[in-house]
Design a protein around this motif. Structure first.
Motif, mmCIF file in Angstrom:
data_model
loop_
_atom_site.group_PDB
_atom_site.id
_atom_site.type_symbol
_atom_site.label_atom_id
_atom_site.label_comp_id
_atom_site.label_asym_id
_atom_site.label_seq_id
_atom_site.Cartn_x
_atom_site.Cartn_y
_atom_site.Cartn_z
ATOM 1 N N SER A 1 0.834 -1.147 0.134
ATOM 2 C CA SER A 1 0.076 -0.232 -0.155
ATOM 3 C C SER A 1 0.912 1.404 0.089
ATOM 4 O O SER A 1 1.950 1.331 0.611
ATOM 5 C CB SER A 1 -0.868 -0.079 1.185
ATOM 6 O OG SER A 1 -1.378 1.235 1.254
ATOM 7 N N GLU A 2 0.507 2.339 -0.628
ATOM 8 C CA GLU A 2 1.099 3.503 -0.650
ATOM 9 C C GLU A 2 0.599 4.747 0.398
ATOM 10 O O GLU A 2 0.932 5.635 0.152
ATOM 11 C CB GLU A 2 1.216 4.094 -2.020
ATOM 12 C CG GLU A 2 2.107 3.358 -2.862
ATOM 13 C CD GLU A 2 2.211 3.851 -4.535
ATOM 14 O OE1 GLU A 2 1.574 4.827 -4.673
ATOM 15 O OE2 GLU A 2 2.738 3.220 -5.277
ATOM 16 N N GLU B 1 2.785 11.374 8.534
ATOM 17 C CA GLU B 1 3.148 11.796 7.322
ATOM 18 C C GLU B 1 4.186 10.883 6.484
ATOM 19 O O GLU B 1 5.016 10.996 5.505
ATOM 20 C CB GLU B 1 4.298 13.042 7.810
ATOM 21 C CG GLU B 1 3.601 14.130 8.296
ATOM 22 C CD GLU B 1 4.697 15.261 8.718
ATOM 23 O OE1 GLU B 1 5.824 14.940 8.391
ATOM 24 O OE2 GLU B 1 4.032 16.281 9.009
ATOM 25 N N LYS B 2 4.413 9.498 7.264
ATOM 26 C CA LYS B 2 5.244 8.343 6.727
ATOM 27 C C LYS B 2 4.376 7.408 5.943
ATOM 28 O O LYS B 2 3.168 7.062 6.454
ATOM 29 C CB LYS B 2 5.948 7.800 7.709
ATOM 30 C CG LYS B 2 7.205 8.571 7.911
ATOM 31 C CD LYS B 2 8.050 7.972 9.284
ATOM 32 C CE LYS B 2 9.123 8.874 9.771
ATOM 33 N NZ LYS B 2 10.054 8.217 10.681
ATOM 34 N N GLN B 3 4.788 6.693 4.908
ATOM 35 C CA GLN B 3 3.875 5.768 4.327
ATOM 36 C C GLN B 3 4.002 4.385 5.310
ATOM 37 O O GLN B 3 5.104 4.183 5.930
ATOM 38 C CB GLN B 3 4.491 5.284 2.971
ATOM 39 C CG GLN B 3 4.293 6.293 1.876
ATOM 40 C CD GLN B 3 4.634 5.893 0.557
ATOM 41 O OE1 GLN B 3 5.126 4.673 0.216
ATOM 42 N NE2 GLN B 3 4.613 6.793 -0.476
ATOM 43 N N ILE B 4 3.056 3.449 5.082
ATOM 44 C CA ILE B 4 2.972 2.435 5.960
ATOM 45 C C ILE B 4 4.165 1.292 5.631
ATOM 46 O O ILE B 4 4.805 0.811 6.130
ATOM 47 C CB ILE B 4 1.870 1.586 5.854
ATOM 48 C CG1 ILE B 4 0.687 2.733 6.487
ATOM 49 C CG2 ILE B 4 1.659 0.426 6.678
ATOM 50 C CD1 ILE B 4 -1.011 2.012 6.335
ATOM 51 N N PHE B 5 4.228 1.229 4.255
ATOM 52 C CA PHE B 5 5.211 0.291 3.727
ATOM 53 C C PHE B 5 5.989 1.184 2.629
ATOM 54 O O PHE B 5 5.738 1.674 1.693
ATOM 55 C CB PHE B 5 4.490 -0.836 2.655
ATOM 56 C CG PHE B 5 3.622 -1.474 3.725
ATOM 57 C CD1 PHE B 5 3.919 -2.468 4.324
ATOM 58 C CD2 PHE B 5 2.053 -1.235 3.338
ATOM 59 C CE1 PHE B 5 3.061 -3.271 4.921
ATOM 60 C CE2 PHE B 5 1.316 -1.924 3.984
ATOM 61 C CZ PHE B 5 1.887 -3.177 4.898
ATOM 62 N N SER B 6 7.320 1.402 3.064
ATOM 63 C CA SER B 6 8.525 2.074 2.448
ATOM 64 C C SER B 6 9.692 1.761 2.804
ATOM 65 O O SER B 6 9.920 1.014 3.888
ATOM 66 C CB SER B 6 8.340 3.635 2.712
ATOM 67 O OG SER B 6 8.639 3.878 4.265
ATOM 68 N N VAL B 7 10.736 1.811 2.076
ATOM 69 C CA VAL B 7 12.065 1.468 2.338
ATOM 70 C C VAL B 7 12.767 2.038 3.785
ATOM 71 O O VAL B 7 13.240 1.285 4.561
ATOM 72 C CB VAL B 7 13.019 1.839 1.309
ATOM 73 C CG1 VAL B 7 14.437 1.301 1.323
ATOM 74 C CG2 VAL B 7 12.480 0.868 -0.122
#
Length: 376
Positions: free
Chosen positions: A185-186, A202-208
């Protein structure tokens, strides 16, 4: 030397008695207490990224990324345990199924893949599991009549074929790889989750850069897969696998359709391997053929053997040790293979059944040791 070996054996016998006592005390606890203890342990696992525990922190690597790697390794070990620990089939090319699942998600979901489709992650993953399972069936159908070393050589060849194909095929972009592998998800974290450390709206749930979402997803999948495999192990399918592992000819004489159940084991193990690959490379967002080497496949087999083939808790412990310890002690990176080799030799001599073997497997090895001593 004999004194050292006898001391180690006495220590191992003491450990075995302690584990037996611990199991009996756990079984005697009321059901509500056991459920509460398991629930508390799960809360601890989900909370680990936010806990600042100096003893287990990895100073040179992001701790949450290491936890995610451990969860993926456990998922791989659970799938490989179905093949090796329950059905008794030696699979040295398990990395091939891992690659099939990873490349399926990348090819079908990345905007940079040669295929002109872009499915969301939630659609790609079931397709990846199905393709990995189909590859397990296609590999197992002509080869599962082989046994022992011959089957191991065939599976080893399968893993290398997948790697070489990925390295030279246009559909995988060869060694250039595919970037932009889709993530689950983005969306950003909801505001009600911002109480947890490292979580921000402010952060994505799934990010590097923020791996907590991936870790929680991987941990959830591990729990679900362990419960599913445990149900299978206690069913007619699991009993058939154990009969095949003990004596395939005797199982066939007793009416067990051995080929069918071996094919099931291969297909289920391949599906879990494909799920693991899809999950890991979704977090990486990039994939190429360099991540599917033979050493990684052998490492996973070692995790199952070291932990205790046939016991899900044992293989999980083995996978965590092999994923966590190299990251925790990075200052010994130059001696990693040496330490790993020595540990394998010591385990083979003093603990051939693994750190936490299944009770059935322990009894088998004890019986074989007694038979060998009688023959001598």
């Amino acid at each position: 030397m004999s004194t050292i070996m006898s001391s180690l054996r006495r220590a191992d016998e003491g450990r075995a008695r302690a584990m037996t006592g611990l199991r009996s005390r756990w079984s005697s606890l009321p059901r509500a207490w056991r459920i509460g203890a398991i629930g508390a342990f799960m809360v601890l696992l989900y909370s680990l990224p936010g806990l600042n525990i100096p003893l287990i922190k990895t100073p040179d690597t992001d701790f949450t990324s290491v936890l995610f790697l451990c969860a993926v390794y456990v998922l791989v070990a659970v799938g490989l345990n179905v093949v090796i620990g329950l059905a008794g089939l030696l699979d040295l090319g398990y990395i091939g199924f891992y690659a099939v699942g990873a490349y399926t998600v990348a090819i079908l979901g990345s905007p940079n893949s040669p295929v002109v489709v872009k499915f969301p992650w939630i659609v790609c993953v079931p397709i990846a599991i199905a393709v990995a399972m189909l590859s397990g069936v296609l590999l197992g159908w002509p080869t599962l009549r082989l046994r022992g070393d011959y089957l191991a050589i065939v599976t080893l060849g399968f893993g290398e074929i997948i790697r070489v194909f990925a390295l030279n095929s246009n559909i995988t972009n060869g060694n250039r790889g595919i970037n932009g592998v889709p993530v689950p998800s983005e969306a950003n974290w909801p505001s009600w989750m911002t109480w947890f450390p490292y979580v921000s709206s402010e952060k994505q749930i799934f990010s590097v850069s923020n791996v907590i979402g991936f870790y929680w997803l991987a941990l959830t999948l591990v729990v679900l897969c362990i419960l599913g495999v445990r149900r299978l192990e206690r069913s007619r399918v699991g009993r058939s696998w154990l009969a095949i592992r003990e004596d395939e000819e005797a199982a066939e004489v007793m009416g067990v359709p051995t080929f069918k159940y071996k094919l099931w084991a291969f297909a289920i193990g391949a599906a879990l391997g494909g799920l693991s690959g899809a999950l890991f490379f979704s977090k990486q967002t990039f994939i190429n053929a360099q991540g599917f080497d033979l050493f990684t496949s052998i490492l996973w087999v070692a995790a199952v053997v070291i932990g205790g083939a046939g016991n899900q808790l044992g293989v999980a412990v083995g996978a965590i040790l092999l994923a966590y310890l190299p990251e925790r002690f990075r200052e010994f990176a130059d001696y990693r293979l040496l330490i790993f080799g020595v540990a394998l030799i010591v385990m083979t001599i003093f603990r051939p059944q693994g750190l936490l073997p299944s009770r059935r497997r322990s009894v088998e090895l004890e019986d074989r040791a007694k038979e060998a001593s009688v023959v001598e």
